[in-house]
Enzyme design. Sequence first.
Site, PDB file in Angstrom:
ATOM      1  N   ARG A  14     -15.861  52.388  28.424  1.00 12.07           N
ATOM      2  CA  ARG A  14     -17.125  52.269  28.242  1.00 12.07           C
ATOM      3  C   ARG A  14     -17.719  50.879  29.115  1.00 12.07           C
ATOM      4  O   ARG A  14     -18.506  51.170  30.216  1.00 12.07           O
ATOM      5  CB  ARG A  14     -17.472  51.722  26.775  1.00 12.07           C
ATOM      6  CG  ARG A  14     -18.709  52.213  26.330  1.00 12.07           C
ATOM      7  CD  ARG A  14     -19.918  50.819  26.666  1.00 12.07           C
ATOM      8  NE  ARG A  14     -19.252  49.773  25.932  1.00 12.07           N
ATOM      9  CZ  ARG A  14     -19.512  48.498  26.142  1.00 12.07           C
ATOM     10  NH1 ARG A  14     -20.588  48.281  27.113  1.00 12.07           N
ATOM     11  NH2 ARG A  14     -19.028  47.269  25.641  1.00 12.07           N
ATOM     12  N   ASP A  15     -17.099  49.650  29.135  1.00 15.34           N
ATOM     13  CA  ASP A  15     -17.505  48.654  29.962  1.00 15.34           C
ATOM     14  C   ASP A  15     -17.268  48.701  31.395  1.00 15.34           C
ATOM     15  O   ASP A  15     -17.884  48.512  32.187  1.00 15.34           O
ATOM     16  CB  ASP A  15     -16.909  47.439  29.246  1.00 15.34           C
ATOM     17  CG  ASP A  15     -18.101  46.221  29.471  1.00 15.34           C
ATOM     18  OD1 ASP A  15     -18.464  46.121  30.726  1.00 15.34           O
ATOM     19  OD2 ASP A  15     -18.200  45.479  28.631  1.00 15.34           O
ATOM     20  N   HIS A  18     -19.462  50.354  33.493  1.00 18.71           N
ATOM     21  CA  HIS A  18     -20.498  49.528  34.453  1.00 18.71           C
ATOM     22  C   HIS A  18     -19.853  49.305  35.771  1.00 18.71           C
ATOM     23  O   HIS A  18     -20.624  49.328  36.866  1.00 18.71           O
ATOM     24  CB  HIS A  18     -20.447  48.208  33.980  1.00 18.71           C
ATOM     25  CG  HIS A  18     -21.632  48.135  32.864  1.00 18.71           C
ATOM     26  ND1 HIS A  18     -22.868  48.450  32.568  1.00 18.71           N
ATOM     27  CD2 HIS A  18     -21.356  47.672  31.258  1.00 18.71           C
ATOM     28  CE1 HIS A  18     -23.260  48.078  31.582  1.00 18.71           C
ATOM     29  NE2 HIS A  18     -22.509  47.761  30.700  1.00 18.71           N
ATOM     30  N   SER A 168     -21.416  38.085  26.657  1.00 16.45           N
ATOM     31  CA  SER A 168     -21.835  39.231  27.623  1.00 16.45           C
ATOM     32  C   SER A 168     -22.248  38.558  28.911  1.00 16.45           C
ATOM     33  O   SER A 168     -22.346  39.160  30.115  1.00 16.45           O
ATOM     34  CB  SER A 168     -23.431  39.800  27.288  1.00 16.45           C
ATOM     35  OG  SER A 168     -23.217  40.096  25.873  1.00 16.45           O
ATOM     36  N   HIS A 195     -15.430  39.998  22.197  1.00 21.49           N
ATOM     37  CA  HIS A 195     -15.374  40.893  23.352  1.00 21.49           C
ATOM     38  C   HIS A 195     -15.862  39.776  24.317  1.00 21.49           C
ATOM     39  O   HIS A 195     -16.901  39.187  24.598  1.00 21.49           O
ATOM     40  CB  HIS A 195     -16.676  41.757  23.297  1.00 21.49           C
ATOM     41  CG  HIS A 195     -17.034  42.519  24.473  1.00 21.49           C
ATOM     42  ND1 HIS A 195     -16.539  43.822  24.606  1.00 21.49           N
ATOM     43  CD2 HIS A 195     -17.629  42.507  25.553  1.00 21.49           C
ATOM     44  CE1 HIS A 195     -17.135  44.213  25.957  1.00 21.49           C
ATOM     45  NE2 HIS A 195     -17.983  43.480  26.330  1.00 21.49           N
ATOM     46  N   HIS A 197     -16.053  38.331  28.607  1.00 21.81           N
ATOM     47  CA  HIS A 197     -16.245  38.571  30.227  1.00 21.81           C
ATOM     48  C   HIS A 197     -15.620  37.339  30.788  1.00 21.81           C
ATOM     49  O   HIS A 197     -15.687  36.234  30.208  1.00 21.81           O
ATOM     50  CB  HIS A 197     -17.709  38.934  30.406  1.00 21.81           C
ATOM     51  CG  HIS A 197     -18.194  40.364  29.947  1.00 21.81           C
ATOM     52  ND1 HIS A 197     -17.835  41.307  31.046  1.00 21.81           N
ATOM     53  CD2 HIS A 197     -18.671  40.903  29.090  1.00 21.81           C
ATOM     54  CE1 HIS A 197     -18.184  42.585  30.540  1.00 21.81           C
ATOM     55  NE2 HIS A 197     -18.802  42.002  29.329  1.00 21.81           N
TER      56      HIS A 197
HETATM   57  C1  LIG Z   1     -24.573  46.818  27.012  1.00 18.88           C
HETATM   58  C2  LIG Z   1     -23.397  45.659  27.106  1.00 18.88           C
HETATM   59  O1  LIG Z   1     -22.821  46.232  28.339  1.00 18.88           O
HETATM   60  C3  LIG Z   1     -22.677  45.482  25.929  1.00 18.88           C
HETATM   61  C4  LIG Z   1     -21.573  44.488  26.471  1.00 18.88           C
HETATM   62  O2  LIG Z   1     -20.326  44.995  26.749  1.00 18.88           O
HETATM   63  C5  LIG Z   1     -21.714  43.080  26.693  1.00 18.88           C
HETATM   64  O3  LIG Z   1     -22.905  42.781  26.408  1.00 18.88           O
HETATM   65  O4  LIG Z   1     -20.979  42.313  26.982  1.00 18.88           O
END
Ligand SMILES: C[C@H](O)CC(=O)C(=O)O
Length: 336
Positions: A14-15, A18, A168, A195, A197
């Site tokens: 999912r991520d 991107h 995010s 979650h 990054h």
């Molecule tokens: C919509 C974003 O990709 C959700 C996400 O993975 C994030 O905010 O980090």
Amino acid sequence: MKHKHISLSDCSLRDGNHAVKHQLNVEQIANYCKGADRAGLDIVEVGHGYGLGASSSAFGVAKVDDETMLSVARENCKTSKLGIHFVPGVGKHSDLDMAIEIGVDVFRIASHCTESNITYRPIQYLKAKGKMVYGVLIMSHMADAERLLKEASGMKAAGADGIVLMDSAGYSTPDVVSEKVSVLHENLGITIAYHAHNNLGLAVANSIAAVESGAEIIDATIKGFGAGSGNTQLEAVVAVFERYGYEMNVKFKDLVNLSLYAESNIISSVPDIKAINIMTGMHGLFTGYGTYVQKVSSDFGVDIFDLCERLASRKLVASQEDIILEEASKMAKGVV
Ligand SMILES: C[C@H](O)CC(=O)C(=O)O
């Protein structure tokens, strides 16, 4: 708080979507899900990077439609739970019905971290259908712990089984993660997931801080495959948790094989921390904006760092690419 059980939610499909402009194909999804299932990953999240229903010219047209991605994943996830990400307004109500029909187990209903009231109706709807539902607070660095607690409490009252805090922009540092996760954990009494990054190289450290502060689910991706500079690297964080003595269902040896499969068949370029990722990270901009900010600054011939500063002062949330264009065009015309 050692020796507790940690669940891993793998959002590579999912991520990671991107990272390949939403071009994951059916064979990659099928094989990855088989490997993830074999490795004992608790949740495998699948779909367009921006979630269910996002495939469009605005967010990027996916190679494979949602229904096919989820059906293929469902067939191949025998033990792992199948998860989706959904932002009300990006996806439609009928997308949720389709996901229920296919047999998705875990529904994550997301909003910007100060707008969680838009999640209440889908959370209530899914709970009435007996589903496992998490409320997701995107761009969590833009609200303090007290505000996040207020937003998360609303999601809990709507029926959410847990809350996912998303960094995010990859902006957060371990001390802030600890504070925010502790406040949610101590006051809500429901599962907290984190979650991260990796814009500032802190994704694994922030995930550890989250677990030490009470989070029980960690989002991670294989080789860090995700938006911008990527996410918490799954293999790395599992190795660290093993060393610290946390219990997990995942089997490290099978995870390594999954990593080798992804390296040869899915990940064309391994995420690294580019200058643009650090710039968006330090300005608290959504990590997925990196490539777009680079393109727009070059199209308009404006300084990329100054553009990031202007965007930060506008307090951009995710999915506001139009403001990036607006600010670059103003800079090119010399408008202050
Ligand atoms: C919509 C974003 O990709 C959700 C996400 O993975 C994030 O905010 O980090």
